[in-house]
Design a protein around this motif. Structure first.
Motif, PDB file in Angstrom:
ATOM      1  N   PRO A 403      24.245  85.670 -75.712  1.00 61.72           N
ATOM      2  CA  PRO A 403      25.153  84.649 -76.266  1.00 61.72           C
ATOM      3  C   PRO A 403      24.901  83.249 -75.725  1.00 61.72           C
ATOM      4  N   ARG A 404      24.601  83.107 -74.413  1.00 59.34           N
ATOM      5  CA  ARG A 404      24.518  81.774 -73.809  1.00 59.34           C
ATOM      6  C   ARG A 404      23.071  81.295 -73.741  1.00 59.34           C
ATOM      7  N   ALA A 405      22.901  79.965 -73.861  1.00 58.61           N
ATOM      8  CA  ALA A 405      21.556  79.389 -73.968  1.00 58.61           C
ATOM      9  C   ALA A 405      20.741  79.568 -72.695  1.00 58.61           C
ATOM     10  N   ALA A 406      21.348  79.366 -71.524  1.00 59.09           N
ATOM     11  CA  ALA A 406      20.578  79.402 -70.277  1.00 59.09           C
ATOM     12  C   ALA A 406      19.963  80.778 -70.016  1.00 59.09           C
ATOM     13  N   PRO A 407      20.752  81.862 -70.027  1.00 59.11           N
ATOM     14  CA  PRO A 407      20.112  83.170 -69.837  1.00 59.11           C
ATOM     15  C   PRO A 407      19.188  83.548 -70.989  1.00 59.11           C
ATOM     16  N   ARG A 408      19.468  82.999 -72.187  1.00 52.45           N
ATOM     17  CA  ARG A 408      18.562  83.279 -73.310  1.00 52.45           C
ATOM     18  C   ARG A 408      17.184  82.665 -73.035  1.00 52.45           C
ATOM     19  N   ALA A 409      17.152  81.456 -72.529  1.00 55.27           N
ATOM     20  CA  ALA A 409      15.880  80.813 -72.192  1.00 55.27           C
ATOM     21  C   ALA A 409      15.166  81.571 -71.077  1.00 55.27           C
ATOM     22  N   GLU A 410      15.941  82.020 -70.082  1.00 56.39           N
ATOM     23  CA  GLU A 410      15.355  82.780 -68.973  1.00 56.39           C
ATOM     24  C   GLU A 410      14.668  84.051 -69.481  1.00 56.39           C
ATOM     25  N   ARG A 411      15.316  84.754 -70.394  1.00 54.09           N
ATOM     26  CA  ARG A 411      14.727  85.986 -70.923  1.00 54.09           C
ATOM     27  C   ARG A 411      13.501  85.690 -71.792  1.00 54.09           C
ATOM     28  N   LEU A 412      13.527  84.611 -72.518  1.00 53.38           N
ATOM     29  CA  LEU A 412      12.356  84.242 -73.307  1.00 53.38           C
ATOM     30  C   LEU A 412      11.168  83.904 -72.416  1.00 53.38           C
ATOM     31  N   LEU A 413      11.417  83.222 -71.310  1.00 56.79           N
ATOM     32  CA  LEU A 413      10.328  82.893 -70.385  1.00 56.79           C
ATOM     33  C   LEU A 413       9.767  84.152 -69.727  1.00 56.79           C
ATOM     34  N   THR A 414      10.653  85.077 -69.385  1.00 56.14           N
ATOM     35  CA  THR A 414      10.180  86.333 -68.805  1.00 56.14           C
ATOM     36  C   THR A 414       9.393  87.123 -69.842  1.00 56.14           C
ATOM     37  N   ALA A 415       9.814  87.082 -71.097  1.00 56.04           N
ATOM     38  CA  ALA A 415       9.055  87.720 -72.170  1.00 56.04           C
ATOM     39  C   ALA A 415       7.684  87.069 -72.317  1.00 56.04           C
ATOM     40  N   CYS A 416       7.637  85.766 -72.157  1.00 56.21           N
ATOM     41  CA  CYS A 416       6.362  85.040 -72.221  1.00 56.21           C
ATOM     42  C   CYS A 416       5.428  85.523 -71.117  1.00 56.21           C
ATOM     43  N   GLU A 417       5.950  85.700 -69.913  1.00 59.23           N
ATOM     44  CA  GLU A 417       5.137  86.202 -68.797  1.00 59.23           C
ATOM     45  C   GLU A 417       4.621  87.610 -69.090  1.00 59.23           C
ATOM     46  N   ALA A 418       5.466  88.445 -69.689  1.00 60.95           N
ATOM     47  CA  ALA A 418       5.036  89.795 -70.035  1.00 60.95           C
ATOM     48  C   ALA A 418       3.938  89.767 -71.095  1.00 60.95           C
ATOM     49  N   ALA A 430       4.172  81.359 -78.664  1.00 60.28           N
ATOM     50  CA  ALA A 430       5.323  81.295 -79.567  1.00 60.28           C
ATOM     51  C   ALA A 430       6.629  81.454 -78.789  1.00 60.28           C
ATOM     52  N   LEU A 431       6.657  82.367 -77.842  1.00 55.52           N
ATOM     53  CA  LEU A 431       7.860  82.572 -77.023  1.00 55.52           C
ATOM     54  C   LEU A 431       8.138  81.359 -76.153  1.00 55.52           C
ATOM     55  N   LEU A 432       7.091  80.738 -75.637  1.00 54.97           N
ATOM     56  CA  LEU A 432       7.272  79.557 -74.797  1.00 54.97           C
ATOM     57  C   LEU A 432       7.884  78.409 -75.597  1.00 54.97           C
ATOM     58  N   HIS A 433       7.430  78.214 -76.813  1.00 55.29           N
ATOM     59  CA  HIS A 433       8.002  77.161 -77.649  1.00 55.29           C
ATOM     60  C   HIS A 433       9.470  77.456 -77.963  1.00 55.29           C
ATOM     61  N   ARG A 446       8.257  75.888 -64.556  1.00 52.79           N
ATOM     62  CA  ARG A 446       7.853  77.224 -64.979  1.00 52.79           C
ATOM     63  C   ARG A 446       7.219  77.189 -66.363  1.00 52.79           C
ATOM     64  N   ARG A 447       7.759  76.389 -67.273  1.00 53.10           N
ATOM     65  CA  ARG A 447       7.208  76.307 -68.618  1.00 53.10           C
ATOM     66  C   ARG A 447       5.811  75.681 -68.604  1.00 53.10           C
ATOM     67  N   LEU A 448       5.631  74.646 -67.798  1.00 54.63           N
ATOM     68  CA  LEU A 448       4.306  74.027 -67.703  1.00 54.63           C
ATOM     69  C   LEU A 448       3.292  74.996 -67.116  1.00 54.63           C
ATOM     70  N   ARG A 449       3.722  75.749 -66.106  1.00 54.61           N
ATOM     71  CA  ARG A 449       2.804  76.713 -65.491  1.00 54.61           C
ATOM     72  C   ARG A 449       2.413  77.801 -66.499  1.00 54.61           C
ATOM     73  N   LEU A 450       3.367  78.261 -67.279  1.00 52.25           N
ATOM     74  CA  LEU A 450       3.065  79.253 -68.299  1.00 52.25           C
ATOM     75  C   LEU A 450       2.129  78.685 -69.365  1.00 52.25           C
ATOM     76  N   GLN A 451       2.349  77.420 -69.741  1.00 50.99           N
ATOM     77  CA  GLN A 451       1.463  76.816 -70.731  1.00 50.99           C
ATOM     78  C   GLN A 451       0.039  76.733 -70.189  1.00 50.99           C
ATOM     79  N   GLY A 452      -0.096  76.416 -68.899  1.00 55.61           N
ATOM     80  CA  GLY A 452      -1.422  76.401 -68.282  1.00 55.61           C
ATOM     81  C   GLY A 452      -2.066  77.774 -68.301  1.00 55.61           C
ATOM     82  N   ALA A 453      -1.284  78.803 -67.999  1.00 54.52           N
ATOM     83  CA  ALA A 453      -1.816  80.168 -68.017  1.00 54.52           C
ATOM     84  C   ALA A 453      -2.255  80.574 -69.424  1.00 54.52           C
ATOM     85  N   ILE A 454      -1.488  80.138 -70.439  1.00 59.41           N
ATOM     86  CA  ILE A 454      -1.857  80.422 -71.826  1.00 59.41           C
ATOM     87  C   ILE A 454      -3.188  79.759 -72.156  1.00 59.41           C
TER      88      ILE A 454
END
Length: 921
Positions: A403-418, A430-433, A446-454
């Motif tokens: 329901p809430r934006a902050a934990p939703r973003a956290e789960r999307l970032l963790t999905a991106c890492e997976a 796509a998940l990062l965006h 964290r988002r910049l680091r993930l983009q670098g890894a991508i």
């Protein structure tokens, strides 16, 4: 079984089965659109597999997000043999299937366990493995089965897949042998139609049906069924021009909707959970009040089985996957949610928690934090079993329900890492965006680091370095450790960055590293490496040398290898910049041992290549080829295309004088120059060095100088020093002493700061090339003294050659003969053909009798045979060899039999006496 228009494919399948019965293995991927006959051809294979054990599964669309579900179904008949596996493989497979906890298996170790388990079974009886609708297998299962398929050779196993084409879901099978099922010819279509109908029909109607079916056997049967439908039925109009799959699906939906309501409910429950568990289906129907007053599932299913939609044996299942799609997609969203809610309620939360969580999610109409949390727990369980793509799917759905934006973003970032861990950079992006739109300014680092890894996974190192540097700067105020680790990743990106350049250079990364406040307490290897590399870039080799030595010493002296790939790469680079072959070998060899024990295959890939490289420098080309072969085997297991292994042994080929292979590796670089994923960095400079070595060895000094000049002009941060050594020799020999002097001027402070025997030997030899006669002889002798103190036999031999050439030109024939013969024996012994020929030319010039070289018998062996023979000669068992090469014990035995035949030996004890190098006589 009569199959019209499939004679060639039937012969192919028969040949695969015969090969398995005779001790070999075979793999085939059948491709084609729905209804073209893939499943029928698989059924033909099963019917023909007399004397073989058979295991077969079908991919289920509803299981795509359940990690290893397909593999578990395939291996279920063999799990009683788990205890026969080597302990690491046994534990990996048990952990993958949730039978043990606290073990986090590598995906390819699970693959090796699967291969061994199947091969063990096939040792007593040939085995046929069939996988229909492979495009719907979960990503982990498909990855592992593709691995097994690539490693099969002499295992008595036939592995058949069927895949819808076109379908991106089975891209992991693209490198395997393929057979595309064509449309039936009109003659065969008419024959099939006649066999399907119980009565003759008019020719013009038959022509219309054959034309409408367009060579698709399933369409022919269904359209023929319409002709024989009961009076008053509403057949599918022949004039419909929907795509065939949708047309058939629409027909199946009409059939299903004509059934009684309780039977329709049964079909929906089976479509929502394709486990085939009768008891589970019945419990769900009872919860839905959908039993229709009957007491038996078979009674409730009778209308569907009569209509040809459902099969009850061996378990409830649809006759064709399109029927399942028609039933599920044709139901209302509310009905689907009710079915999933009932299935969730009757699924055991203890033994099948992941499937229960998925049903709960499918039952949700809106956002629901409780269900999202259950999905997050399911993701953690999947990740612990190595199911990263499943974890990504669970987390993505959890985010949808949050329901809430902050934990939703956290789960999307963790999905991106997976997704990144699963090797799915496009999905990760796509998940990062999506996360960025939810997070606002939060999680920036964290988002910049993930983009670098991508970017790194996509082979775009230059933008990766930019994003990683920005991430490190964002981390710096709040998390110094994360900032340091991200800067190490940025250095890793710099190692592979192309020659195209970018806004971020090694200097900007280095300055950020030196500006980072030191952490409290003594520095660990990561701290030492970061500081040393930053100092090397900004302050030069003299200032960096003590720091590089400390960093290398912390890794080389450790009991185990580095803890991750970043530290391994940067440690090896540091040792190479110091010309410290002993430390380079120690780090690489120890990492090979520990990564094999841990199943850390990415670490093993890097360390095997490093060991092969140092064996090349040391002139042990047979050992180098063995390790390069192991590297290629591993890359082939990871990446079926083998692209990562192309040109990987270029430094060995350059020293061997293999002109074709060396020039091909350099040409591949030129091909990539204009692409977005242009290769550069260490790979480029290693290839240039190999080409310069080839040209100098072949006396093509002008060409060697041209190649070396490119490296000199760019002066790369890493792996640029070898070009300086080649440039000095090429410049002197081609008459361009100015170029040679420029290279020596740059080489001197670097080699002096390193101070190792390898560095000092190359430096004094380069000085000798440019010295006057009064000093040159002494410098050559100093160079020989330095190089004898180390183990770099390639450069020792080369120094003997250069000294001998200098002596000959000054008419010191006896001393020249001594040096040249030493050079020839070394070059010929290691297999450096171009340099050996250059040395022979010098010997002939002083009238020396040409030594005779006898080719080794071992040259008759293929690279894999030679590798297996070498391991066996050193005492490795078949199972140990199989584990190292990611093949089965039966394949090892097969290759050893061929080795014995080729070498005319009868025992493993005779292998060490087989000559491995050219022999001087």
């Amino acid at each position: 079984m009569i199959l019209f228009g499939r004679s060639r494919l039937k012969r192919t399948v028969d040949a695969q089965l015969d090969a398995a019965r005779e001790g070999l293995s075979g793999v085939l991927v059948l491709k084609g659109p729905p209804g073209i006959g893939k499943t029928t051809l698989l059924a033909y294979a099963v019917a023909r597999a007399t004397g073989m054990r058979i295991t077969q599964i079908s991919g289920e669309e509803a299981e795509q997000d359940l990690a290893l579900a397909g593999l578990h179904r395939l291996l279920l008949p063999f799990l009683s043999d788990l205890d026969r596996l080597p302990a690491p493989q046994r534990d990996a497979l048990r952990a993958a299937f949730g039978l043990v906890a606290d073990i986090h298996p590598d995906r390819l170790l699970i693959g090796l366990a699967t291969l061994t388990l199947l091969a063990n079974s096939a040792a007593s009886q040939p085995l046929l493995c069939v996988c229909d609708d492979a495009q719907w297998l979960d990503e982990e299962s498909l990855t592992i089965l593709a691995f097994v398929a690539r490693r099969l050779h002499a295992d008595r196993i036939t592995l058949l897949f069927a895949v819808r084409d076109p379908d991106a879901g089975a891209r992991l099978l693209d490198d395997l042998p393929q057979a595309v099922l064509p449309e039936l010819a009109r003659y065969d279509s008419h024959a099939l139609l006649a066999r399907t109908l119980s009565t003759r029909i008019e020719q013009d109607i038959a022509e219309r049906i054959v034309t409408e079916a367009a060579g698709n056997p399933l369409a022919l049967r269904e359209l023929a069924g319409d002709l024989e439908s009961p009076a008053g039925a509403d057949p599918v109009p022949l004039s419909e021009r929907l795509p065939l799959g949708r047309q058939l699906q629409a027909r199946y939906l009409r059939q299903a909707q004509a059934l009684p309501q309780p039977t329709r409910t049964l079909l929906l429950v089976i479509a929502a959970d394709p486990t085939g568990d009768r008891a589970l289906v019945w419990r769900a129907l009872t919860r839905l009040d959908g039993t229709g007053g009957t007491g038996e599932l078979a009674d409730l299913a009778t209308p569907a089985t009569t209509a040809g939609l459902l099969l009850l044996q061996p378990a409830p299942a649809f006759r064709h996957p399109l029927i399942r799609s028609a039933v599920y997609d044709g139901s209302t969203p509310a009905d689907r949610r009710r079915a999933h809610a009932a299935l969730a309620a009757v699924t055991d939360a203890r033994t099948d928690a992941d499937r229960r969580a998925w049903h709960l999610a499918a039952a949700c109409e809106g956002r629901d934090e409780t269900t999202a949390a259950e999905l997050e727990h399911a993701a953690a369980r999947a990740q612990a079993r190595g199911g990263y793509s499943a974890a990504c799917a669970f987390l993505t759905r959890a985010a949808d329900l949050t329901p809430r934006a902050a934990p939703r973003a956290e789960r999307l970032l963790t999905a991106c890492e997976a997704a990144l861990a699963a090797g799915l950079p496009d999905r990760a992006e796509a998940l990062l965006h999506q996360a960025a739109s939810e997070a606002g300014t939060a999680h920036l680092a964290r988002r910049l680091r993930l983009q670098g890894a991508i970017h790194i996974q996509n082979g775009r190192e230059t933008p990766a370095a930019t994003d990683l540097l920005a991430a490190a700067r964002a981390y710096r105020p709040s998390d110094r450790r994360a900032a340091r680790d991200t800067l190490l990743e940025a250095f890793q990106a710099v190692l592979g960055a192309s020659w195209l350049g970018g806004d971020v250079t090694a200097s900007t990364v280095a300055q950020a590293a030196l500006d980072l406040p030191a952490a409290p307490g003594p520095p660990d290897p990561a701290d030492l490496l970061l500081t040393a590399h930053a100092t090397q870039v900004l302050q030069g080799p003299q200032a960096a040398a003590p720091l590089l030595r400390a960093a290398v010493g912390s890794l080389a002296g450790a009991d185990t290898g580095p803890s991750d790939v970043r530290l391994l790469l940067l440690g090896l680079i540091a040792a190479h910049e110091l010309w410290d072959g002993e430390a380079f070998r120690a780090i690489a060899a120890r990492t090979v041992e520990t990564s094999r024990d841990l199943g850390a295959l990415d670490m093993l890939r890097v360390s095997l290549h490093a060991v092969a490289s140092v064996e090349t420098w040391c002139g042990r080309f047979t050992e180098a080829e063995s390790n390069f072969a192991a590297f290629r085997e591993l890359v082939g297991a990871i990446d079926g295309s083998g692209r990562l292994a192309e040109g990987s042994d270029v430094i060995l080929q350059g020293w061997r004088g293999n002109e074709e292979a060396t020039r091909a590796a350099m040409a591949a670089m030129d091909v990539e120059r204009g692409s977005e994923r242009a290769s550069g960095g260490v790979r480029l400079h290693t290839t240039r060095t190999a080409l310069a070595v080839l040209e100098n060895g072949s006396s093509n000094y002008a060409n060697a100088l041209a190649v070396a000049r490119q490296g000199y002009a760019e002066d790369p941060v890493y792996y640029g020093n070898p070009a300086l050594v080649e440039m000095v020799e090429a410049g002197v020999r081609s008459g361009d002493r100015d170029a040679a002097q420029a290279a020596l001027l740059r080489l001197t402070p670097r080699a002096s700061a390193a101070g190792t025997p390898w560095a000092l030997g190359l430096l004094t030899r380069s000085q000798a090339l440019l010295a006057d006669d009064a000093e040159a002889g002494g410098l050559y002798r100093q160079a020989l003294g330095h190089l004898r103190a180390g183990d770099i036999r390639t450069e020792l031999a080369r120094t003997h050659l250069l000294y001998g050439e200098w002596l000959r030109r000054r008419r010191h024939r006896g001393e020249a003969r001594e040096q040249l013969r030493s050079a020839f024996h070394l070059f010929s012994g290691m297999g450096a053909q171009a340099f050996a020929d250059r040395t022979l030319h010098e010997l002939r010039a002083i009238g020396d009798k040409t030594p005779r070289r006898t080719p080794a018998t071992v040259s008759e062996l293929t690279p894999r045979e030679g590798h297996i023979a070498g391991l066996a000669a050193r005492g490795a068992t078949n199972q140990e060899i199989a584990t190292q090469l990611f093949i089965s014990s039966s394949t090892v035995e097969y290759h050893l039999r061929k080795v014995f035949q080729k070498l005319a030996i009868t025992s493993r004890r005779q292998l060490p006496r087989v000559p491995e190098q050219p022999v001087i006589s």
